[in-house]
Design a protein around this motif. Structure first.
Motif, PDB file in Angstrom:
ATOM      1  N   GLY A 272      -3.092   7.930   0.873  1.00  0.00           N
ATOM      2  CA  GLY A 272      -4.348   7.614   0.645  1.00  0.00           C
ATOM      3  C   GLY A 272      -5.123   7.654   2.234  1.00  0.00           C
ATOM      4  O   GLY A 272      -4.678   7.318   3.403  1.00  0.00           O
ATOM      5  N   HIS A 273      -6.663   8.169   2.354  1.00  0.00           N
ATOM      6  CA  HIS A 273      -7.285   7.971   3.445  1.00  0.00           C
ATOM      7  C   HIS A 273      -7.789   6.556   3.736  1.00  0.00           C
ATOM      8  O   HIS A 273      -7.731   5.776   2.882  1.00  0.00           O
ATOM      9  N   VAL A 274      -8.121   6.412   4.988  1.00  0.00           N
ATOM     10  CA  VAL A 274      -8.886   5.011   5.132  1.00  0.00           C
ATOM     11  C   VAL A 274     -10.310   5.442   5.670  1.00  0.00           C
ATOM     12  O   VAL A 274     -10.572   6.236   6.416  1.00  0.00           O
ATOM     13  N   LEU A 371     -13.984   9.363  -2.498  1.00  0.00           N
ATOM     14  CA  LEU A 371     -12.805   8.600  -2.238  1.00  0.00           C
ATOM     15  C   LEU A 371     -12.765   7.381  -3.129  1.00  0.00           C
ATOM     16  O   LEU A 371     -11.617   6.735  -3.119  1.00  0.00           O
ATOM     17  N   LEU A 372     -13.870   6.612  -3.259  1.00  0.00           N
ATOM     18  CA  LEU A 372     -13.842   5.377  -3.967  1.00  0.00           C
ATOM     19  C   LEU A 372     -13.007   5.319  -5.276  1.00  0.00           C
ATOM     20  O   LEU A 372     -12.307   4.419  -5.765  1.00  0.00           O
ATOM     21  N   PRO A 373     -13.162   6.444  -5.979  1.00  0.00           N
ATOM     22  CA  PRO A 373     -12.536   6.578  -7.532  1.00  0.00           C
ATOM     23  C   PRO A 373     -10.829   6.492  -7.182  1.00  0.00           C
ATOM     24  O   PRO A 373     -10.044   6.324  -8.214  1.00  0.00           O
ATOM     25  N   ASP A 374     -10.471   6.963  -6.033  1.00  0.00           N
ATOM     26  CA  ASP A 374      -8.898   7.044  -5.936  1.00  0.00           C
ATOM     27  C   ASP A 374      -8.344   5.847  -5.539  1.00  0.00           C
ATOM     28  O   ASP A 374      -8.620   5.289  -4.422  1.00  0.00           O
ATOM     29  N   ARG A 399     -17.505  -3.511  -8.573  1.00  0.00           N
ATOM     30  CA  ARG A 399     -16.536  -2.445  -9.258  1.00  0.00           C
ATOM     31  C   ARG A 399     -17.085  -1.213  -9.483  1.00  0.00           C
ATOM     32  O   ARG A 399     -16.583  -0.208  -9.940  1.00  0.00           O
ATOM     33  N   GLN A 400     -18.536  -0.663  -9.136  1.00  0.00           N
ATOM     34  CA  GLN A 400     -19.057   0.651  -9.022  1.00  0.00           C
ATOM     35  C   GLN A 400     -20.329   0.457  -8.329  1.00  0.00           C
ATOM     36  O   GLN A 400     -20.943  -0.621  -8.023  1.00  0.00           O
ATOM     37  N   LEU A 401     -20.501   1.737  -7.876  1.00  0.00           N
ATOM     38  CA  LEU A 401     -21.660   2.004  -6.923  1.00  0.00           C
ATOM     39  C   LEU A 401     -22.230   3.197  -7.304  1.00  0.00           C
ATOM     40  O   LEU A 401     -21.811   3.938  -7.727  1.00  0.00           O
ATOM     41  N   LYS A 402     -23.847   2.971  -7.295  1.00  0.00           N
ATOM     42  CA  LYS A 402     -24.604   4.124  -7.627  1.00  0.00           C
ATOM     43  C   LYS A 402     -24.738   5.149  -6.225  1.00  0.00           C
ATOM     44  O   LYS A 402     -25.437   4.763  -5.324  1.00  0.00           O
ATOM     45  N   VAL A 410     -15.190   2.075  -8.481  1.00  0.00           N
ATOM     46  CA  VAL A 410     -14.532   1.441  -7.155  1.00  0.00           C
ATOM     47  C   VAL A 410     -13.260   1.071  -7.459  1.00  0.00           C
ATOM     48  O   VAL A 410     -12.937   0.046  -8.065  1.00  0.00           O
ATOM     49  N   ARG A 411     -12.180   2.255  -7.220  1.00  0.00           N
ATOM     50  CA  ARG A 411     -10.591   1.807  -7.331  1.00  0.00           C
ATOM     51  C   ARG A 411      -9.934   1.674  -6.253  1.00  0.00           C
ATOM     52  O   ARG A 411      -8.960   1.238  -5.950  1.00  0.00           O
TER      53      ARG A 411
END
Length: 478
Positions: A272-274, A371-374, A399-402, A410-411
């Motif tokens: 993954g990316h950072v 990227l947050l869901p990955d 755990r989630q962002l709008k 946010v995974r």
């Protein structure tokens, strides 16, 4: 940008510019004329705190002039963000001069908006701040403009037009007002005088002492750490009748480079990316750390994506300071850049540096949305995020962002690294403050309630000071 205020901002800006003629100051040098405000006849300086935890705006009323110390942009929830839009408060237009403690948005980001409404007094800053200011403001303006265009195209702007806090064309007008002043040089100011002292932490950052009528006030924003890798520590605090002191964030748990390297290795091993929310202007410490970690083999050979309109402009200012041997630099401290620096995200794991660091605006937003869901992704948060920002939500375990009108799960692995080590912690700030005889009153500002009250209590307990945390908008004599 919130949809609740975007629609009215365009009309408000036009009205504010028409009305701003009432508050124009005469060209510098000269006498301050402020139509519609009472004469400045009181003897003791009066100080109004117009900022808050995330934006420095302190209005000092002196017998001959009103001086605005800091002209910062607010970050955080809608209630604060809306204060970045027209019309500017009358108190800001009433200022005869602005003094900028540093070039970051929290101390200088509202200047383009003030200038766009017609204010044209002098703006004083150190040479380092003057050099970085056009880069910081232009970088933010372009990202704000991109946000507004994306909001219009994507349909999340709300019922009215999406308007940025300030525009790229507002920046040259603001920058043209800046007058560089060297550290330790007395500058006359309509019956008052001021001087800058080195604050450390950021190139050009300064505390400022203002004297008039036998009274003096020192304004000290965030102070640099004594062990800063590139900059000298702050100059000693001068004596003053009042001290305005920024509350330091809680101390970090150390080992920043090691913890950051471990987060990078975990993400790269997952494929993954950072993602690092950080502005390019002011991110020279991050780039230096990345270059040093790669050279030492602490992180794998990984492309670094610098996604910012400013590019390496701020780094070039630091490199010029090194060549010219600016006094505020350590002799051995140098800014470095990673060997593999690219502009586009590659197909293989990379480290993406994108602003703004609040994660509320700028080019970091599309990266977060993608990227947050990955679960392979790593997000590294540097410093202590401003309360109410998306960065603060991530740091607290959201755990989630709008983002862009939609909720994003946010995974990704989020690593909140805390203090970067560039700024002084509570113990260092306390030591710096009490090394000089106490002022009559110390005002603790520019911080979250808990650390602000903690510093005020420590000043009272350790040295018997009268130390208070003023309310937003409170006016005091000093």
């Amino acid at each position: 940008m919130s949809a609740t205020h975007q629609g009215s901002r365009a009309a408000a800006l036009s009205a504010a510019r028409r009305a701003s003629a009432r508050y124009r100051t005469s060209p510098w040098p000269g006498t301050l004329h402020v139509t519609g405000h009472r004469p400045l006849s009181h003897l003791d300086p009066a100080l109004t705190f117009l900022g808050g935890a995330t934006g420095a705006r302190h209005l000092l009323e002196l017998p001959g002039i009103r001086v605005l110390v800091g002209c910062g942009l607010f970050a955080g929830p809608d209630a604060l963000w809306r204060r970045n839009f027209s019309p500017c408060p009358d108190e800001l237009h009433a200022a005869g001069a602005v003094i900028l403690p540093s070039a970051d948005l929290g101390h200088a980001g509202f200047l383009p908006q003030l200038a766009a409404e017609g204010w044209y007094g002098p703006v004083f800053a150190t040479p380092g701040t003057a050099a970085l200011l056009p880069i910081v403001l232009s970088d933010a303006a372009k990202q704000f403009a991109e946000d507004a265009l994306a909001a219009e195209a994507g349909g999340w702007a709300g019922p009215g037009p999406a308007v940025p806090p300030f525009r790229p064309e507002d920046v040259p007008r603001a920058v043209a007002l800046v007058r560089p002043v060297e550290y330790g040089t007395l500058q006359q100011l309509d019956g008052a005088e001021f001087e800058f002292g080195r604050a450390g932490g950021r190139l050009g950052a300064a505390w400022v002492r203002i004297r008039a009528g036998g009274r003096s006030v020192v304004f000290a924003g965030p102070l640099g750490a004594a062990e800063h890798p590139r900059l000298r520590p702050p100059d000693p605090r001068p004596r003053s009748d009042a001290l305005v002191l920024a509350a330091p964030p809680p101390p970090g748990d150390g080992h920043l480079a090691g913890r950051f390297a471990a987060a990078v290795r975990r993400a790269v091993n997952r494929g993954g990316h950072v993602l690092v929310p950080a502005a390019a202007a002011g991110g020279e410490g991050l780039l230096t750390m990345l270059a040093e970690l790669a050279a030492a083999g602490e992180i794998p050979a990984t492309p670094v994506v610098l996604d910012s309109p400013a590019g390496l402009s701020a780094v070039e200012v630091h490199q010029r300071a090194e060549r010219e041997h600016w006094h505020e630099l350590h002799r051995g401290g140098r800014v470095r850049v990673p060997a593999e620096l690219v502009e586009q995200v590659p197909d293989r794991p990379s480290i993406i540096v994108a602003g703004l660091e609040t994660a509320d605006s700028g080019r970091v937003l599309p990266h977060l949305a993608a990227l947050l869901p990955d679960p392979r992704t790593g997000v590294a948060l540097l410093g202590r995020p401003a309360p109410g920002t998306r960065a603060a939500q991530l740091a607290s375990g959201a755990r989630q962002l709008k983002i862009h009108g939609r909720y994003v799960p946010v995974r990704a692995e989020v690593t909140a690294l805390g203090s970067t080590g560039e700024f002084a912690g509570p113990a260092e700030v306390l030591e710096w403050a009490i090394a000089t005889p106490p002022p009559e009153t110390a005002f603790v500002v520019e911080g979250e309630p808990e650390p602000s009250h903690a510093l005020a209590k420590a000043l009272h307990a350790e040295a018997g000071w009268c130390a208070v945390v003023p309310e937003d908008g409170e006016r005091v004599l000093c």
